[in-house]
Design a protein around this motif. Sequence first.
Motif, PDB file in Angstrom:
ATOM      1  N   SER A  67     -63.902  24.642  87.199  1.00  0.00           N
ATOM      2  CA  SER A  67     -64.491  24.032  86.017  1.00  0.00           C
ATOM      3  C   SER A  67     -64.765  25.140  85.014  1.00  0.00           C
ATOM      4  O   SER A  67     -65.469  26.093  85.313  1.00  0.00           O
ATOM      5  CB  SER A  67     -65.801  23.314  86.377  1.00  0.00           C
ATOM      6  OG  SER A  67     -66.389  22.747  85.233  1.00  0.00           O
ATOM      7  N   VAL A  68     -64.174  25.037  83.835  1.00  0.00           N
ATOM      8  CA  VAL A  68     -64.292  26.116  82.856  1.00  0.00           C
ATOM      9  C   VAL A  68     -65.741  26.244  82.401  1.00  0.00           C
ATOM     10  O   VAL A  68     -66.330  25.296  81.897  1.00  0.00           O
ATOM     11  CB  VAL A  68     -63.387  25.820  81.638  1.00  0.00           C
ATOM     12  CG1 VAL A  68     -63.536  26.913  80.594  1.00  0.00           C
ATOM     13  CG2 VAL A  68     -61.944  25.687  82.081  1.00  0.00           C
ATOM     14  N   PRO A  69     -66.364  27.429  82.584  1.00  0.00           N
ATOM     15  CA  PRO A  69     -67.749  27.599  82.153  1.00  0.00           C
ATOM     16  C   PRO A  69     -67.846  27.649  80.627  1.00  0.00           C
ATOM     17  O   PRO A  69     -67.038  28.290  79.961  1.00  0.00           O
ATOM     18  CB  PRO A  69     -68.155  28.954  82.746  1.00  0.00           C
ATOM     19  CG  PRO A  69     -66.977  29.495  83.447  1.00  0.00           C
ATOM     20  CD  PRO A  69     -65.804  28.613  83.213  1.00  0.00           C
ATOM     21  N   ILE A  70     -68.857  26.993  80.077  1.00  0.00           N
ATOM     22  CA  ILE A  70     -69.048  26.922  78.636  1.00  0.00           C
ATOM     23  C   ILE A  70     -70.496  27.275  78.311  1.00  0.00           C
ATOM     24  O   ILE A  70     -71.419  26.771  78.940  1.00  0.00           O
ATOM     25  CB  ILE A  70     -68.756  25.504  78.106  1.00  0.00           C
ATOM     26  CG1 ILE A  70     -67.319  25.088  78.436  1.00  0.00           C
ATOM     27  CG2 ILE A  70     -69.007  25.427  76.607  1.00  0.00           C
ATOM     28  CD1 ILE A  70     -66.262  25.913  77.756  1.00  0.00           C
ATOM     29  N   ALA A  71     -70.690  28.151  77.320  1.00  0.00           N
ATOM     30  CA  ALA A  71     -72.027  28.447  76.809  1.00  0.00           C
ATOM     31  C   ALA A  71     -72.232  27.636  75.529  1.00  0.00           C
ATOM     32  O   ALA A  71     -71.582  27.876  74.523  1.00  0.00           O
ATOM     33  CB  ALA A  71     -72.163  29.940  76.530  1.00  0.00           C
ATOM     34  N   VAL A  72     -73.123  26.667  75.569  1.00  0.00           N
ATOM     35  CA  VAL A  72     -73.310  25.750  74.447  1.00  0.00           C
ATOM     36  C   VAL A  72     -74.090  26.406  73.309  1.00  0.00           C
ATOM     37  O   VAL A  72     -73.750  26.271  72.142  1.00  0.00           O
ATOM     38  CB  VAL A  72     -74.021  24.468  74.916  1.00  0.00           C
ATOM     39  CG1 VAL A  72     -74.337  23.576  73.733  1.00  0.00           C
ATOM     40  CG2 VAL A  72     -73.152  23.725  75.917  1.00  0.00           C
ATOM     41  N   GLY A  73     -75.158  27.129  73.637  1.00  0.00           N
ATOM     42  CA  GLY A  73     -75.948  27.794  72.613  1.00  0.00           C
ATOM     43  C   GLY A  73     -76.680  26.819  71.704  1.00  0.00           C
ATOM     44  O   GLY A  73     -77.051  25.723  72.112  1.00  0.00           O
ATOM     45  N   GLU A  74     -76.890  27.217  70.462  1.00  0.00           N
ATOM     46  CA  GLU A  74     -77.592  26.400  69.486  1.00  0.00           C
ATOM     47  C   GLU A  74     -76.815  26.383  68.176  1.00  0.00           C
ATOM     48  O   GLU A  74     -76.003  27.261  67.913  1.00  0.00           O
ATOM     49  CB  GLU A  74     -78.998  26.966  69.214  1.00  0.00           C
ATOM     50  CG  GLU A  74     -79.931  26.910  70.401  1.00  0.00           C
ATOM     51  CD  GLU A  74     -81.283  27.518  70.080  1.00  0.00           C
ATOM     52  OE1 GLU A  74     -81.342  28.399  69.185  1.00  0.00           O
ATOM     53  OE2 GLU A  74     -82.276  27.126  70.710  1.00  0.00           O
ATOM     54  N   ILE A  75     -77.086  25.364  67.375  1.00  0.00           N
ATOM     55  CA  ILE A  75     -76.581  25.340  66.006  1.00  0.00           C
ATOM     56  C   ILE A  75     -77.767  25.114  65.082  1.00  0.00           C
ATOM     57  O   ILE A  75     -78.814  24.616  65.498  1.00  0.00           O
ATOM     58  CB  ILE A  75     -75.511  24.251  65.791  1.00  0.00           C
ATOM     59  CG1 ILE A  75     -76.098  22.872  66.085  1.00  0.00           C
ATOM     60  CG2 ILE A  75     -74.283  24.502  66.612  1.00  0.00           C
ATOM     61  CD1 ILE A  75     -75.151  21.745  65.770  1.00  0.00           C
ATOM     62  N   SER A  76     -77.604  25.513  63.834  1.00  0.00           N
ATOM     63  CA  SER A  76     -78.686  25.342  62.870  1.00  0.00           C
ATOM     64  C   SER A  76     -78.209  24.505  61.700  1.00  0.00           C
ATOM     65  O   SER A  76     -77.048  24.595  61.273  1.00  0.00           O
ATOM     66  CB  SER A  76     -79.188  26.701  62.374  1.00  0.00           C
ATOM     67  OG  SER A  76     -78.154  27.414  61.727  1.00  0.00           O
ATOM     68  N   LEU A  77     -79.097  23.682  61.173  1.00  0.00           N
ATOM     69  CA  LEU A  77     -78.835  22.891  59.981  1.00  0.00           C
ATOM     70  C   LEU A  77     -79.746  23.423  58.885  1.00  0.00           C
ATOM     71  O   LEU A  77     -80.949  23.535  59.081  1.00  0.00           O
ATOM     72  CB  LEU A  77     -79.102  21.408  60.225  1.00  0.00           C
ATOM     73  CG  LEU A  77     -78.153  20.723  61.206  1.00  0.00           C
ATOM     74  CD1 LEU A  77     -78.687  20.810  62.627  1.00  0.00           C
ATOM     75  CD2 LEU A  77     -77.942  19.274  60.822  1.00  0.00           C
ATOM     76  N   ARG A  78     -79.152  23.756  57.752  1.00  0.00           N
ATOM     77  CA  ARG A  78     -79.905  24.382  56.681  1.00  0.00           C
ATOM     78  C   ARG A  78     -80.056  23.447  55.491  1.00  0.00           C
ATOM     79  O   ARG A  78     -79.134  22.722  55.142  1.00  0.00           O
ATOM     80  CB  ARG A  78     -79.216  25.680  56.236  1.00  0.00           C
ATOM     81  CG  ARG A  78     -79.244  26.761  57.304  1.00  0.00           C
ATOM     82  CD  ARG A  78     -78.513  27.994  56.857  1.00  0.00           C
ATOM     83  NE  ARG A  78     -78.539  29.027  57.901  1.00  0.00           N
ATOM     84  CZ  ARG A  78     -77.879  30.171  57.836  1.00  0.00           C
ATOM     85  NH1 ARG A  78     -77.131  30.434  56.779  1.00  0.00           N
ATOM     86  NH2 ARG A  78     -77.959  31.044  58.814  1.00  0.00           N
TER      87      ARG A  78
END
Length: 231
Positions: free
Chosen positions: A209-220
Amino acid sequence: MRSLALIAALVFVAPALSGAASAEAPRTITVSGEAEVVAVPDMAVVTLGAQAQDETAIGAMNKTSEALDAIIARLSEMGIAARDIQTSALRLDERWDNSSLSGGRELAGYEASNMLTVRVRDLDALGDVLQAALDDGANSLSGLSFDIQDPRPLQDEARKLSVRDAMAKAQLYSEAAGVALGRVVTITDAASPMVMARDMPIAMMEARSVPIAVGEISLRGQVTMVFEIAQ
């Protein structure tokens, strides 16, 4: 003579009115406000597909079509809706051999490429989706991005905070200048783009299963406001 006198009077009155209007033009303060709201994404958009080579154009295209049929079938089995799977690129190119002893080029065959853009709304399944696509013949992965399925509430919050930021700046500037802040004259809204907060790496493609780092996104949010300076 009366007409000439009236014209002369108007000529002198017009500059006077213009000067009065200029003198009465409101004094203003223009400020910009910014804000950022950070959230964890709940959807991924990935572009994947298959490339193949063959001596004939139809042969190269058939190879990619077989792979794409298998990939689409597997994605459907994994719960990806048809509306979330879209062909985004389809190419067929000639391949030329430049190693001829005569110095010329010879047609060596054809290369076909068929790419899909897939929305994955269950991030917990993203790694399995990518691995399944690889297992079924995908050999090209050209993009992976993350998004929010319903960004409106976060965008609205960023806009509210940007207005508060602008109002706080206007109050600060008016106090520093020793003037009273008046009413709001105009509010100009700017777009609120999504920005990746950090890179989203894909690694260990040989894993089950391919590992994925989702992290964060920001809305400005960004806004420009004009305030009157109270007389």
